[in-house]
Scaffold this motif. Structure first.
Motif, PDB file in Angstrom:
ATOM      1  N   ASN A 284      -3.388  63.101  55.240  1.00 40.10           N
ATOM      2  CA  ASN A 284      -3.048  62.182  56.326  1.00 40.10           C
ATOM      3  C   ASN A 284      -4.251  62.056  57.242  1.00 40.10           C
ATOM      4  OD1 ASN A 284      -2.031  62.207  59.447  1.00 40.10           O
ATOM      5  ND2 ASN A 284      -0.798  60.820  58.194  1.00 40.10           N
ATOM      6  N   ILE A 285      -4.438  60.864  57.818  1.00 33.21           N
ATOM      7  CA  ILE A 285      -5.542  60.658  58.737  1.00 33.21           C
ATOM      8  C   ILE A 285      -5.036  60.349  60.135  1.00 33.21           C
ATOM      9  CG2 ILE A 285      -5.812  58.173  58.291  1.00 33.21           C
ATOM     10  CD1 ILE A 285      -8.914  58.777  58.432  1.00 33.21           C
ATOM     11  N   ARG A 296       1.033  61.570  62.426  1.00 32.67           N
ATOM     12  CA  ARG A 296       0.813  62.826  61.710  1.00 32.67           C
ATOM     13  C   ARG A 296       2.057  63.711  61.669  1.00 32.67           C
ATOM     14  NH1 ARG A 296      -4.060  65.254  64.951  1.00 32.67           N
ATOM     15  NH2 ARG A 296      -4.287  63.146  65.768  1.00 32.67           N
ATOM     16  N   ALA A 297       2.896  63.665  62.698  1.00 34.05           N
ATOM     17  CA  ALA A 297       4.086  64.515  62.704  1.00 34.05           C
ATOM     18  C   ALA A 297       5.029  64.154  61.564  1.00 34.05           C
ATOM     19  CB  ALA A 297       4.809  64.394  64.044  1.00 34.05           C
ATOM     20  N   PHE A 298       5.164  62.857  61.268  1.00 37.85           N
ATOM     21  CA  PHE A 298       6.036  62.424  60.170  1.00 37.85           C
ATOM     22  C   PHE A 298       5.462  62.852  58.824  1.00 37.85           C
ATOM     23  CE2 PHE A 298       6.559  59.267  63.619  1.00 37.85           C
ATOM     24  CZ  PHE A 298       7.903  59.476  63.904  1.00 37.85           C
ATOM     25  N   ALA A 299       4.150  62.684  58.674  1.00 40.04           N
ATOM     26  CA  ALA A 299       3.505  63.060  57.417  1.00 40.04           C
ATOM     27  C   ALA A 299       3.639  64.560  57.161  1.00 40.04           C
ATOM     28  CB  ALA A 299       2.036  62.654  57.448  1.00 40.04           C
ATOM     29  N   ARG A 300       3.459  65.351  58.220  1.00 39.76           N
ATOM     30  CA  ARG A 300       3.569  66.807  58.064  1.00 39.76           C
ATOM     31  C   ARG A 300       4.997  67.221  57.704  1.00 39.76           C
ATOM     32  NH1 ARG A 300       0.361  70.996  59.343  1.00 39.76           N
ATOM     33  NH2 ARG A 300      -1.110  69.682  60.491  1.00 39.76           N
ATOM     34  N   VAL A 313      -6.688  65.014  58.264  1.00 40.76           N
ATOM     35  CA  VAL A 313      -8.027  64.467  58.452  1.00 40.76           C
ATOM     36  C   VAL A 313      -8.090  63.857  59.842  1.00 40.76           C
ATOM     37  CG1 VAL A 313      -9.755  62.869  57.562  1.00 40.76           C
ATOM     38  CG2 VAL A 313      -8.132  63.966  55.989  1.00 40.76           C
ATOM     39  N   GLU A 314      -9.102  64.204  60.605  1.00 37.13           N
ATOM     40  CA  GLU A 314      -9.294  63.635  61.941  1.00 37.13           C
ATOM     41  C   GLU A 314     -10.681  63.035  62.030  1.00 37.13           C
ATOM     42  OE1 GLU A 314      -8.737  66.285  65.194  1.00 37.13           O
ATOM     43  OE2 GLU A 314      -6.598  65.857  65.343  1.00 37.13           O
ATOM     44  N   ILE A 315     -10.766  61.853  62.616  1.00 42.93           N
ATOM     45  CA  ILE A 315     -12.068  61.255  62.858  1.00 42.93           C
ATOM     46  C   ILE A 315     -12.220  60.975  64.349  1.00 42.93           C
ATOM     47  CG2 ILE A 315     -12.492  60.294  60.575  1.00 42.93           C
ATOM     48  CD1 ILE A 315     -11.372  57.672  61.475  1.00 42.93           C
ATOM     49  N   ASP A 316     -13.458  61.067  64.786  1.00 46.12           N
ATOM     50  CA  ASP A 316     -13.795  60.884  66.196  1.00 46.12           C
ATOM     51  C   ASP A 316     -14.112  59.416  66.446  1.00 46.12           C
ATOM     52  OD1 ASP A 316     -14.793  60.892  68.760  1.00 46.12           O
ATOM     53  OD2 ASP A 316     -16.053  62.654  68.461  1.00 46.12           O
ATOM     54  N   PRO A 317     -13.432  58.757  67.379  1.00 44.98           N
ATOM     55  CA  PRO A 317     -13.744  57.354  67.672  1.00 44.98           C
ATOM     56  C   PRO A 317     -15.207  57.112  68.023  1.00 44.98           C
ATOM     57  CG  PRO A 317     -11.671  57.965  68.693  1.00 44.98           C
ATOM     58  CD  PRO A 317     -12.261  59.231  68.145  1.00 44.98           C
ATOM     59  N   ALA A 318     -15.908  58.141  68.502  1.00 52.34           N
ATOM     60  CA  ALA A 318     -17.324  57.976  68.817  1.00 52.34           C
ATOM     61  C   ALA A 318     -18.151  57.692  67.582  1.00 52.34           C
ATOM     62  CB  ALA A 318     -17.847  59.220  69.532  1.00 52.34           C
ATOM     63  N   SER A 319     -17.614  58.052  66.406  1.00 45.40           N
ATOM     64  CA  SER A 319     -18.355  57.825  65.158  1.00 45.40           C
ATOM     65  C   SER A 319     -18.101  56.449  64.559  1.00 45.40           C
ATOM     66  CB  SER A 319     -17.967  58.885  64.121  1.00 45.40           C
ATOM     67  OG  SER A 319     -16.609  58.712  63.691  1.00 45.40           O
ATOM     68  N   PHE A 320     -17.205  55.670  65.145  1.00 45.67           N
ATOM     69  CA  PHE A 320     -16.812  54.407  64.533  1.00 45.67           C
ATOM     70  C   PHE A 320     -17.967  53.422  64.348  1.00 45.67           C
ATOM     71  CE2 PHE A 320     -12.085  54.785  65.911  1.00 45.67           C
ATOM     72  CZ  PHE A 320     -11.936  55.788  64.983  1.00 45.67           C
ATOM     73  N   PRO A 321     -18.874  53.264  65.329  1.00 47.00           N
ATOM     74  CA  PRO A 321     -19.976  52.320  65.100  1.00 47.00           C
ATOM     75  C   PRO A 321     -20.796  52.631  63.855  1.00 47.00           C
ATOM     76  CG  PRO A 321     -19.808  52.816  67.427  1.00 47.00           C
ATOM     77  CD  PRO A 321     -18.863  53.742  66.730  1.00 47.00           C
ATOM     78  N   TYR A 344     -11.750  54.338  54.710  1.00 48.09           N
ATOM     79  CA  TYR A 344     -13.051  54.868  54.300  1.00 48.09           C
ATOM     80  C   TYR A 344     -13.163  56.358  54.613  1.00 48.09           C
ATOM     81  CZ  TYR A 344     -18.162  55.400  54.240  1.00 48.09           C
ATOM     82  OH  TYR A 344     -19.438  55.832  53.997  1.00 48.09           O
ATOM     83  N   ALA A 345     -12.827  56.738  55.845  1.00 48.52           N
ATOM     84  CA  ALA A 345     -12.926  58.138  56.246  1.00 48.52           C
ATOM     85  C   ALA A 345     -11.927  59.012  55.498  1.00 48.52           C
ATOM     86  CB  ALA A 345     -12.710  58.261  57.751  1.00 48.52           C
ATOM     87  N   LEU A 346     -10.739  58.475  55.235  1.00 46.99           N
ATOM     88  CA  LEU A 346      -9.706  59.243  54.550  1.00 46.99           C
ATOM     89  C   LEU A 346     -10.138  59.615  53.134  1.00 46.99           C
ATOM     90  CD1 LEU A 346      -6.828  60.376  54.339  1.00 46.99           C
ATOM     91  CD2 LEU A 346      -6.053  58.075  53.743  1.00 46.99           C
TER      92      LEU A 346
END
Length: 604
Positions: A284-285, A296-300, A313-321, A344-346
């Motif tokens: 899950n992302i 994420r709570a539903f997926a877990r 999976v967690e991504i930082d919004p600062a990395s989006f650009p 893409y990140a997932l």
């Protein structure tokens, strides 16, 4: 699963072929092989999923039939037994190795025997040399090509960046592309955003010879009559078909995982896969921080119910650009859905965890009426025209807003040449009086392959991950096409029959929760002070917008001001969409490329 490429009745240097292969290596890192002859070449990048130590491509039958293949053929064992009984021999158990023998037995109808997802390129050197390009019924494995009719040259590839590396394939923006893209989030049909480059449609066989040129035929949609009985009986049939397909699609010589967004479709896939795969891993992302629509709570909860190994999976919004540039590159053309970043990140995380195969719940909404636009159209009062609202719901940017953003020259150009929105509306009105049948045919046959399946294919394969799609299997698609509207939609609730099928298999929290998209909270992230907002302002600078010639820089600046003072979904999506389009132009057409409107001509 692989990447394929090649040319026919054309020339390409060994260096060009190596470059094409290198640009697709992410989709096939396990082997890179080629075969070539007088005026033709076939190449393959292999992602080894079946028979890991064998299965070398190109596949051959003697010296005259050569093939390369991308995808999975799920009935290959049955076909191999039949072909062996006819006298053919095989040195491996890889699914694609049966293709040349199958073609030798059945000619161009060989594709009628295949059950799977695929794009195939085959050269037949008996008699006049012929190349065939073939796609599966739904369009799960895209194939792009450039056909020069005057020179009789053909080039093809699984991905656009690789195709453009052939020196004779130009990277020219398709002039109506901006309007088409904003009207539907990515071009529909066979046209790409590049002038002179097309994508082979689903269920197609393209034949190329020097004397005959290019001929494309479409296989008819397979419709099977079903006796549905009542809704409970139909739901039982859907569940049985999905269980059989999921179990069949777990067969691989590498570990298989699932994607669980927390919604109905992917959760059901995880539940069914858990009944077949021991020690199932599911992914899950989510986004670092506090954002709307966190699932994420539903997926877990689904993972805990079925005892799977859960990966958050967690991504930082600062990395989006920085991520966005990679996403646009792998897609090869703009797709305005912010979910592309998440996807893409997932899949990068899936591969980092050691998995090469993932089962997803994609296509359920198209098959079973899950989208709000479908429900609104089906529920429209008798005698009213549901088409305009439905077509408007497809857009990345509402028509009035996007036309206000155009420069006067481009506005005149689109007015003279017609919009893709009008073309879609016309085709829907000409499709018949059964609203559900019209919508299902359009969603599955037009929107799904262009907007959805290409995105999933390119972004999963960017990380060397094969996605398997139970909802896209023929048994499920054919049945879904036949289901009446009342089995799919009940008032404001879509996918009625799918919810009934999943009853008892999923937690009540998943079954009873409001539907929400698995996407990026772009409106919240395109606000003053957010990294994405500053990046968008840099990309869409007034100088850049003015140089392109298709947009009015004053109107684009006003759009940013409106989003800064009163953030809204339409303004955020417009900024996002224009930003993605400009990144695409800079990557593929050069930062100085001008796309000013062509002289206005009378519509034909």
């Amino acid at each position: 699963m692989c990447r394929i490429f090649g040319h026919f009745d054309a020339e390409a240097t060994p260096h060009e072929l190596k470059t094409v292969a290198a640009l697709q290596r992410h989709g096939g890192p396990d082997a890179q092989t080629q075969a070539a002859g007088a005026g033709w070449a076939l190449g393959n990048n292999r992602l080894a999923i079946m028979d890991l130590d064998a299965g070398d491509q190109p596949y051959r039958l003697g010296d005259h039939i050569v093939a390369v293949f991308n995808g999975e053929i799920y009935n290959h064992a049955e076909l191999r037994r039949k072909l062996t009984a006819k006298g053919h021999t095989f040195t491996d158990t890889c699914d694609g190795s049966i293709i040349p023998a199958l073609y030798a037995e059945y000619g161009r109808e060989f594709v009628e025997h295949l059950d799977g997802m695929y794009s195939i390129a085959l050269v037949d050197l008996r008699g006049e040399p012929t190349m065939l390009l073939v796609t599966d019924e739904v369009g799960m494995k895209p194939l792009y090509y450039h056909w020069n009719a005057s020179a009789r040259h053909l080039y093809f590839s699984s991905e656009l960046p690789a195709l453009l590396s052939f020196r004779d394939v130009p990277a020219r923006p398709w002039e109506p592309g901006l309007d088409a893209y904003l009207a539907t989030k990515t071009p529909f049909g066979e046209q790409t955003m590049f002038d002179g480059i097309a994508v082979l449609p689903p269920a197609a066989t393209a034949s190329f010879t020097r004397s005959g040129g290019l001929r494309i035929t479409r296989r008819p949609v397979r419709n099977a009559p079903f006796a549905h009985g009542d809704a409970a009986e139909a739901a039982s049939h859907v569940l049985a078909s999905l269980r059989e397909e999921v179990h069949r699609l777990t067969l691989a010589d590498v570990p298989v995982s699932t994607i669980t967004s927390g919604g109905l479709d992917s959760s059901l896939m995880t539940a069914l896969a858990a009944g077949k795969v021991t020690d199932l891993h599911t992914f899950n992302i989510a986004y670092r921080g506090t954002w709307p629509s966190d699932e994420r709570a539903f997926a877990r909860e689904v993972s805990e119910r079925y005892g799977t190994q859960y990966h958050q999976v967690e991504i930082d919004p600062a990395s989006f650009p920085s991520l966005l540039s990679d996403v646009v590159w792998h897609l090869g053309q703009p797709n305005a859905d912010p979910i592309t970043l998440s996807t893409y990140a997932l899949f990068a995380a899936v591969r980092d965890a050691g998995f090469k195969v993932a089962i997803t719940g994609d296509a359920a909404d198209e098959l079973f009426g899950g989208y709000d636009r479908i429900k609104a159209a089906v529920n429209a009062p008798s005698g009213t025209d549901w088409v305009p609202d439905y077509v408007e719901a497809l857009a990345a940017v509402p028509r009035s807003l996007r036309e206000s953003l155009y420069s006067p020259e481009y506005r005149s150009f689109t007015a003279a040449h017609g919009s893709s929105s009008d073309a879609i509306a016309e085709s829907l009105r000409a499709s018949g009086t059964d609203t559900m049948a019209t919508l299902t045919a359009f969603e599955i046959g037009v929107r799904l392959p262009a907007y959805h399946l290409r995105r999933v294919d390119h972004l999963s394969m960017s990380a060397s991950v094969e996605v398997r799609l139970p909802f896209c299997q023929p048994s499920v698609v054919q049945y879904a096409r036949s289901i009446p509207a009342e089995f799919k939609i009940s008032g404001d609730k879509g996918k009625k029959i799918l919810y009934e099928a999943a009853a008892g298999l999923l937690p009540d929290s998943v079954l009873n929760r409001p539907k929400q998209p698995f996407t990026l909270p772009v409106t919240a992230m395109l606000r003053p002070g957010q990294p994405l907002m500053e990046y968008a302002r840099d990309i869409l600078s007034p100088a850049t917008v003015r140089r392109r010639g298709q947009l009015d820089p004053h109107q684009v600046d006003a759009l940013f001001r409106a989003q800064a003072t009163a953030p809204s979904d339409p303004a955020a999506m417009a900024i996002w969409s224009l930003m993605v389009h400009e990144i695409w132009l800079q990557q593929f057409c050069g930062p100085a490329a001008r796309t000013a409107a062509l002289p206005v001509e009378s519509p034909r």
